[in-house]
Design an enzyme around this catalytic site. Sequence first.
Site, mmCIF file in Angstrom:
data_model
loop_
_atom_site.group_PDB
_atom_site.id
_atom_site.type_symbol
_atom_site.label_atom_id
_atom_site.label_comp_id
_atom_site.label_asym_id
_atom_site.label_seq_id
_atom_site.Cartn_x
_atom_site.Cartn_y
_atom_site.Cartn_z
ATOM 1 C CE LYS A 120 87.372 21.583 79.656
ATOM 2 N NZ LYS A 120 88.072 21.973 80.884
ATOM 3 C CE1 TYR A 175 63.983 41.550 64.560
ATOM 4 C CE2 TYR A 175 65.779 40.122 65.253
ATOM 5 C CZ TYR A 175 64.512 40.283 64.729
ATOM 6 O OH TYR A 175 63.773 39.189 64.379
#
Length: 405
Positions: free
Chosen positions: A43, A275
Amino acid sequence: MSDTPKAPKAPRARAVVDLAALRANVRALRARAPRAQLMAVVKANAYGHGAVPCARAARQAGARWVGTATPHEALALRAAGDTGRLMCWLWTPGDPWREAVEADIDVSVSGLWALEELTAAIAGTGLTARVQLKIDTGLGRNGCQPGDWEALVAASRAAEGAGLVKVTGIWSHFACADEPGHPSIEAQLRVFTDAVAYARAQGLDPEVRHIANSPATLTLPEAHFDLVRTGVAMYGISPSPEVGSPEELGLRPIMTLSASLASVKRVPGGHGVSYGLTYTTPGETTLALVPVGYADGIPRAGSGTGPVLVGGKWRTVAGRVAMDQFVVDLGGDSAAPGDEAVLFGPGDRGEPTAEDWARATGTIAYEVVTRISARVPRVYLGETDPDTGTDTGPDTDVIADDTGA
Ligand SMILES: *Cc1c(COP(=O)(O)O)cnc(C)c1O
């Protein structure tokens, strides 16, 4: 230090996936559960490793079953040529029942609504659906509550009588198998064996009973029943540090995530980085730019904490992880654009592991590998299985750019 970039030896970033190691992991897991069949759980694009090549390699190594969460994942495997037993378990109203049955997929049913949708979808087609009934033995997620089991078993028997379904399996899922000795394990096993016994007494004859995920496969032989469903361990990752390290479990991580430095430069002391300027260089130093960020699946929680191997040494992400890039402080060391930064791998070249990233970012290694996004090309090693000679892929290692599941 040279500013001249080296000839590019690899793309910006890559996740190298070692399929020979995956096959060895599957064989190790089969040896742990010698009386059970094995389902390779692929999955979520095989936890980020690539569903199609991983399913193929797992089958080469003897996985009789492949499992996915959604029917769309299972249908995509069939479209890519997968053959053999295939099961999917996460159904939502309106999902493609008929297509799944036509594609020879075992479908999971957790409640009456699902059995009704399924039988309505195939009524009059002459098809018989292979159905696996899921009992909720305590996880509290999907699955039929024990109090509703009688009604689901009765409806399934009736649908068998009408030729619409064949109940091929009864199954469940553990809540705490990664905490060996947890009292819920015993309790879930008791509910499970009772549910199987009741269904048999009512005339159902399931081919496979299964409840074991990776940790139960590794630690709980009494939970193996007819089939074990292994995900994370197949990718060489331990289900939890408590269960053991990959090495102790005879497993090897199959993904190595690395990038090529995009910039290397000298900066003075007191220079802010990324940042928010949450990192400031303590003195004159060298900054290296690693061109992967949270869009590639690098956790932003790795800001100031994530480990990276550059020039043979562990470094720590300096400042914030941005969307496309982050910075490491090389201190007094030199490097050149194009040099390799290894974020994680099996660990035997001294690089961090996915488990190290999980610890640094407050998550589990499952999430670290699964979140690596489609922007990072997967590069497959070992597509040919020397043991069987099965060559189901190109002779040379391939770079797959489209890794979306
Ligand atoms: C994901 C999943 C597995 C595999 O779990 P691992 O811990 O990765 O082995 C097995 N069964 C079900 C139902 C799952 O959703």
